[in-house]
Scaffold this motif. Structure first.
Motif, PDB file in Angstrom:
ATOM      1  N   THR A  63      -1.313   6.834   4.523  1.00 49.90           N
ATOM      2  CA  THR A  63      -1.587   7.112   3.108  1.00 49.90           C
ATOM      3  C   THR A  63      -2.876   7.914   2.946  1.00 49.90           C
ATOM      4  O   THR A  63      -2.951   8.802   2.097  1.00 49.90           O
ATOM      5  N   LEU A  64      -3.884   7.604   3.755  1.00 46.58           N
ATOM      6  CA  LEU A  64      -5.137   8.358   3.693  1.00 46.58           C
ATOM      7  C   LEU A  64      -4.905   9.807   4.118  1.00 46.58           C
ATOM      8  O   LEU A  64      -5.404  10.737   3.471  1.00 46.58           O
TER       9      LEU A  64
ATOM     10  N   GLY B 277       7.547  -3.483  -2.975  1.00 48.09           N
ATOM     11  CA  GLY B 277       7.501  -2.179  -3.628  1.00 48.09           C
ATOM     12  C   GLY B 277       7.167  -2.311  -5.106  1.00 48.09           C
ATOM     13  O   GLY B 277       6.356  -1.539  -5.648  1.00 48.09           O
ATOM     14  N   LEU B 278       7.764  -3.282  -5.767  1.00 49.59           N
ATOM     15  CA  LEU B 278       7.432  -3.550  -7.172  1.00 49.59           C
ATOM     16  C   LEU B 278       5.970  -3.972  -7.314  1.00 49.59           C
ATOM     17  O   LEU B 278       5.291  -3.580  -8.269  1.00 49.59           O
TER      18      LEU B 278
ATOM     19  N   ILE C 296       8.292   3.971  -9.688  1.00 54.45           N
ATOM     20  CA  ILE C 296       8.651   2.632  -9.204  1.00 54.45           C
ATOM     21  C   ILE C 296       9.736   2.710  -8.141  1.00 54.45           C
ATOM     22  O   ILE C 296       9.650   2.062  -7.088  1.00 54.45           O
ATOM     23  N   ILE C 297      10.766   3.515  -8.405  1.00 54.45           N
ATOM     24  CA  ILE C 297      11.871   3.657  -7.445  1.00 54.45           C
ATOM     25  C   ILE C 297      11.371   4.238  -6.124  1.00 54.45           C
ATOM     26  O   ILE C 297      11.733   3.769  -5.037  1.00 54.45           O
ATOM     27  N   ALA C 298      10.516   5.265  -6.204  1.00 56.18           N
ATOM     28  CA  ALA C 298       9.970   5.884  -4.986  1.00 56.18           C
ATOM     29  C   ALA C 298       9.139   4.875  -4.199  1.00 56.18           C
ATOM     30  O   ALA C 298       9.235   4.806  -2.964  1.00 56.18           O
ATOM     31  N   GLY C 299       8.329   4.088  -4.903  1.00 55.37           N
ATOM     32  CA  GLY C 299       7.524   3.068  -4.235  1.00 55.37           C
ATOM     33  C   GLY C 299       8.384   2.024  -3.555  1.00 55.37           C
ATOM     34  O   GLY C 299       8.107   1.602  -2.420  1.00 55.37           O
ATOM     35  N   MET C 300       9.438   1.602  -4.227  1.00 52.44           N
ATOM     36  CA  MET C 300      10.350   0.608  -3.641  1.00 52.44           C
ATOM     37  C   MET C 300      11.046   1.163  -2.402  1.00 52.44           C
ATOM     38  O   MET C 300      11.164   0.463  -1.384  1.00 52.44           O
ATOM     39  N   MET C 301      11.510   2.408  -2.472  1.00 53.02           N
ATOM     40  CA  MET C 301      12.207   3.012  -1.329  1.00 53.02           C
ATOM     41  C   MET C 301      11.278   3.147  -0.132  1.00 53.02           C
ATOM     42  O   MET C 301      11.672   2.868   1.009  1.00 53.02           O
TER      43      MET C 301
ATOM     44  N   LEU D 132       0.824  -1.216   0.000  1.00 50.61           N
ATOM     45  CA  LEU D 132       0.000   0.000   0.000  1.00 50.61           C
ATOM     46  C   LEU D 132       0.857   1.264   0.000  1.00 50.61           C
ATOM     47  O   LEU D 132       0.570   2.214  -0.738  1.00 50.61           O
ATOM     48  N   ILE D 133       1.915   1.284   0.821  1.00 48.45           N
ATOM     49  CA  ILE D 133       2.769   2.470   0.866  1.00 48.45           C
ATOM     50  C   ILE D 133       3.481   2.654  -0.465  1.00 48.45           C
ATOM     51  O   ILE D 133       3.678   3.784  -0.946  1.00 48.45           O
ATOM     52  N   SER D 134       3.853   1.555  -1.098  1.00 47.23           N
ATOM     53  CA  SER D 134       4.488   1.632  -2.409  1.00 47.23           C
ATOM     54  C   SER D 134       3.512   2.140  -3.460  1.00 47.23           C
ATOM     55  O   SER D 134       3.875   2.982  -4.297  1.00 47.23           O
TER      56      SER D 134
END
Length: 299
Positions: free
Chosen positions: A105-106, A206-207, A65-70, A45-47
């Motif tokens: 996230t909300l 993350g992916l 993608i990179i931001a989600g993985m981090m 969810l955070i990704s």
């Protein structure tokens, strides 16, 4: 059955299976390290959130993608600190992480996107497909033209199968989960091995989150993972953490997901269609449990 319908169901199944496969492969690493990771829902969810935000801000899916993985790796590290080093209960911390991420996230979405529970924009750059048109119906619809992360996830499944069972790192990983005292005796810190597995799990989850938000739906909405982290956990438990089995089981869950999408367009109660993948997960887990008990009795 109409050929077009079969093709649509197949392509939808692959699309739905990819996030589950990626998350399951990540969770399999922590499973072998002795941690049943129930925080995968929160990691995905955070990704999904940060993938959409950075894809929207930069206009580039790669940065998303990179931001989600981090983001997923950072939350996974937080989880690992509590579980591996502070020896907290992994189930309690996992559920706490899921609640934290859901609320965070909300909160961030309502601040950044004017109080909305969902964010959708044509400026969100989607994950590209492997665009190859050969003119052959089977190749174009059943082999080619899927998300690049779909092909990557299949490759990762075979690479992890090799790493877990054919390398020294894989041996340490499995010993960490099966006989941690032996690993300590050999001078290897159990917490460090579990930390490494958590980082890799965070990257793969993350992916999974990026695939879900930048390809499957191209948006972010509240609780959009919809329990897929727990479906991934079911796939891990059923497969015993074996990557190749996870690949097959994830595809099976993808089929159930695709059927639920198809049923929503038919004269079927939408609640039944939505719950189908999760009901089947419970049924498969029950059958697996019964088979395991039978095997123990015969032994």
């Amino acid at each position: 059955m109409d050929m077009e319908l079969i093709t649509t169901l197949f392509r939808t199944s692959i699309r739905m299976a990819t996030p589950i496969l990626l998350a399951s492969l990540g969770g399999a690493l922590t499973y072998h390290a002795g941690i049943i990771n129930v925080a995968m829902e929160g990691l995905m969810l955070i990704s999904a959130f940060f993938s959409v935000v950075f894809s929207y801000l930069t206009g580039n899916a790669f940065y998303g993608i990179i931001a989600g993985m981090m983001a997923s790796i950072l939350i996974s590290l937080l989880y690992s600190v509590f579980v591996s080093f502070l020896k907290a209960n992994n189930f309690a911390i996992g559920f706490a992480i899921n609640i934290l991420v859901s609320s965070l996230t909300l909160f961030l979405m309502r601040i950044m996107f004017k109080g909305e529970n969902a964010f959708n924009s044509p400026d969100i750059a989607p994950i590209p497909e492997l665009k190859l048109i050969t003119g052959n119906y089977f190749l174009d619809n059943y082999i080619l033209n899927f998300s690049i992360l779909t092909y990557l996830s299949i490759l990762i499944a075979f690479v992890l199968a090799f790493i877990v069972y054919k390398t020294s790192f894989g041996l340490r990983l499995r010993v960490c989960g099966e006989m941690p005292q032996a690993l300590t005796t050999a001078g290897v810190k159990v917490g460090f091995v579990q930390l490494c597995s958590s980082v890799l799990c965070g990257a793969l989850c993350g992916l999974a989150g990026a695939q879900l938000s930048l390809y499957n739906v191209r948006m972010f909405s509240r609780e959009m993972t919809g329990g897929r982290g727990f479906v991934a956990l079911a796939a891990i438990l059923i497969s015993g953490g074996k990557p190749k089995r996870i690949l097959v089981i994830s595809l099976l869950f993808g089929v159930f997901d695709a059927l639920s999408v198809k049923l929503q367009g038919e004269k079927v109660a939408p609640q039944f269609a939505l719950m189908l993948p999760y009901v089947m997960s419970v049924v498969v887990l029950l059958l697996f449990h019964l088979k395991s008990r039978k095997g123990l009795k015969n032994a």
